[in-house]
Motif scaffolding. Structure first.
Motif, PDB file in Angstrom:
ATOM      1  N   GLU A 319      87.281  96.931  64.248  1.00 37.13           N
ATOM      2  CA  GLU A 319      87.424  97.839  63.108  1.00 37.13           C
ATOM      3  C   GLU A 319      88.778  98.541  63.140  1.00 37.13           C
ATOM      4  N   GLY A 359      85.935 100.978  58.178  1.00 39.10           N
ATOM      5  CA  GLY A 359      84.966  99.967  57.776  1.00 39.10           C
ATOM      6  C   GLY A 359      85.598  98.611  57.536  1.00 39.10           C
ATOM      7  N   ARG A 374      85.797  93.499  55.096  1.00 41.17           N
ATOM      8  CA  ARG A 374      84.922  94.639  55.302  1.00 41.17           C
ATOM      9  C   ARG A 374      83.809  94.293  56.283  1.00 41.17           C
ATOM     10  N   LYS A 375      83.499  95.238  57.166  1.00 41.21           N
ATOM     11  CA  LYS A 375      82.379  95.030  58.094  1.00 41.21           C
ATOM     12  C   LYS A 375      81.082  94.788  57.331  1.00 41.21           C
ATOM     13  N   ASP A 376      80.879  95.562  56.258  1.00 37.75           N
ATOM     14  CA  ASP A 376      79.613  95.445  55.534  1.00 37.75           C
ATOM     15  C   ASP A 376      79.583  94.269  54.567  1.00 37.75           C
ATOM     16  N   ASN A 377      80.689  93.542  54.428  1.00 37.25           N
ATOM     17  CA  ASN A 377      80.690  92.327  53.615  1.00 37.25           C
ATOM     18  C   ASN A 377      80.359  91.090  54.453  1.00 37.25           C
ATOM     19  N   ASN A 385      79.513  84.179  62.229  1.00 36.57           N
ATOM     20  CA  ASN A 385      80.031  85.254  61.394  1.00 36.57           C
ATOM     21  C   ASN A 385      81.013  84.693  60.364  1.00 36.57           C
ATOM     22  N   HIS A 387      83.543  85.965  57.161  1.00 35.06           N
ATOM     23  CA  HIS A 387      84.156  87.044  56.395  1.00 35.06           C
ATOM     24  C   HIS A 387      84.490  86.514  55.000  1.00 35.06           C
ATOM     25  N   ARG A 476      78.921  94.116  44.831  1.00 31.99           N
ATOM     26  CA  ARG A 476      77.467  94.265  44.965  1.00 31.99           C
ATOM     27  C   ARG A 476      76.753  93.721  43.726  1.00 31.99           C
TER      28      ARG A 476
END
Length: 487
Positions: A319, A359, A374-377, A385, A387, A476
């Motif tokens: 991060e 983030g 983004r971590k949350d993406n 993993n 991205h 989103r």
């Protein structure tokens, strides 16, 4: 209280006839702009008090700039919102920040908050003979984060935050009196706000379009030497229906940010001998964190070196952590969020060591930062993993792709799989050709199962929602659409 000189009044005293703004073909001197701001302030203040949160719902960029500077001189807090947001979302945000008054040119009406009369821009100018001092550490603005769901967070900035941001930017972007920076980004976004401050600090000319002209035409008809763009805007200028030859413009510098940058577009600009700088920034850091001539890697391009007055650290989990003078004091709290029960308090955004956790995931490439996403993406597909931003950068390297957004869809076998929405220059998506283009650029398991057109309109099940939140796609919302596609 820390007093500093109002940057506009400083120019008006030293060089009153210098051009600080151009509105299409009309030039505006420092003295004229100062008169507009002062008249606006004098007409506004009887309706407001120091510390009031003024909700600004304006489409007119000229008036918005005047409002910003009038707020700076009066101690009223500038609180912009995207004018195209649904009324319900605007009201929710107004409640969140405790705004009881608003100014609008959109016909917006609300019973719970009161409109203020919009002052007219005075035609007259008057001589100025004294400096105006302002509190550089007081809250100047509350700029909403570009959140795609719920009510955005309100990021509080002081004038000092913006001044240090501009000074750091000046270390790599030469901007002087006689240069013109096109206000191509919205003023409810920190990217647009920062252009205003940079021009005032440098004494450069702020260029504003009030006629709704295409960006390519503005670059040809106005004295634009500097422009801030996102990837889609640059694609349209170079390859869209209104494309132009950049060599025929006055452009010196393009600042490319707001997300993933296309390596082929960067090279195309460089071939015109125009400086193009990639940048990484955020609302909490008053715009830029890193900026520079990008390095080309196998995966794409970097986002530049860390600018002065900023610090960057990559944590053990990848991060990006940031700190420095441009870092905001915090998020403005509503009565529901505040433990004290009062609006007006600010919640710090830093950890115990003074770092803001962005983030975002990143890595060092020499002295430059490459943002991974983004971590949350991030999605996990069969234990791997992925991205989305890496896939988006690879898609932008494919011929004809103007915009790419990759989201996760549920998959019975792998848990999640990537699906890509793309917008093509010619409007036609060739799915098999585009998948073939990705082969060799990214690992096979990262190639999206589906590559489909970015929708032009939303289904009726999404009333009042928008595909874009400011300058960024609503990821989103697109994820919801994608899961509908495969369900």
């Amino acid at each position: 209280m820390a007093l500093t000189e109002c940057p506009l009044r400083k120019i008006a005293l030293v060089s009153p006839d210098s051009t600080v703004m151009q509105v299409n073909k009309r030039t505006v001197s420092a003295l004229q702009l100062d008169a507009w701001v002062e008249d606006y302030r004098l007409q506004l203040m009887p309706q407001l008090s120091t510390g009031d949160r003024l909700l600004v719902i304006l489409q007119d960029k000229l008036e918005t700039v005047v409002v910003i500077l009038a707020c700076l001189r009066s101690g009223v807090i500038y609180c912009p919102v995207n004018p195209v947001f649904p009324e319900s979302r605007i009201l929710d945000y107004a409640h969140k920040i405790g705004a009881s008054v608003y100014i609008s040119d959109t016909g917006f009406k609300a019973e719970s908050i009161v409109p203020v009369a919009r002052p007219a821009l005075a035609a007259r100018t008057v001589a100025v003979n004294s400096m105006i001092d302002v509190d550089s550490k007081a809250i100047l603005d509350l700029i909403p984060t570009s959140g795609t769901t719920g009510v955005p967070k309100a990021v509080a900035h002081s004038l000092d935050n913006h001044l240090f941001s501009a000074r750091g930017s000046a270390s790599i972007i030469e901007l002087t009196q006689g240069d013109g920076w096109l206000l191509s980004l919205p003023l409810f976004h920190v990217g647009g706000f920062s252009i205003v401050i940079r021009c005032l600090v440098a004494g450069a000319c702020l260029l504003i379009d009030r006629q709704g002209l295409p960006l390519s035409r503005l670059l040809k008809t106005m004295s634009v030497t500097h422009v801030s763009l996102v990837n889609t805007q640059l694609q349209q200028i170079l390859q869209g229906d209104d494309s132009i030859d950049l060599a025929e413009t006055r452009l010196k510098t393009i600042l490319l940010g707001g997300g993933v940058a296309s390596a082929p577009l960067v090279r195309a600009v460089q071939e015109k001998n125009i400086q193009i700088l990639t940048t990484y920034g955020m609302t909490e850091m008053s715009s830029q964190v890193c900026t520079g001539v990008p390095l080309f890697t196998r995966e794409g391009v970097t986002s530049g070196e860390v600018l002065p007055y900023r610090k960057v650290k990559i944590a053990s989990d990848g991060e990006i952590l940031v700190a420095g003078e441009p870092l905001c004091p915090g998020y403005y709290l509503s009565s529901e969020d505040s433990t004290s029960g009062n609006t007006g308090s600010v919640m710090p955004v830093v950890d115990a060591e003074g770092w803001f956790h962005t983030g975002d995931l990143g890595e060092w490439v020499g002295q430059q930062v490459r943002v991974l996403g983004r971590k949350d993406n991030m999605l996990i597909s069969g234990g791997e993993n992925i991205h989305p931003e890496e896939i988006e950068q690879a898609l932008l390297a494919c011929e004809g792709v103007a915009l790419a957004v990759v989201v996760a869809v549920t998959d019975k076998k792998f848990g999640q799989r990537p699906l890509a929405f793309v917008e093509m220059v010619n409007g036609t998506v060739n799915e098999s050709f585009t998948k073939g283009c990705l082969a060799g650029k990214i690992a096979r398991f990262k190639i999206p199962d589906r590559i489909i057109p970015l929708p032009k309109e939303l289904p009726p099940e999404f009333p009042g929602q928008k595909l874009f939140t400011g300058i960024k796609p609503n990821r989103r919302l697109l994820q919801k659409l994608a899961n509908r596609q495969v369900s």
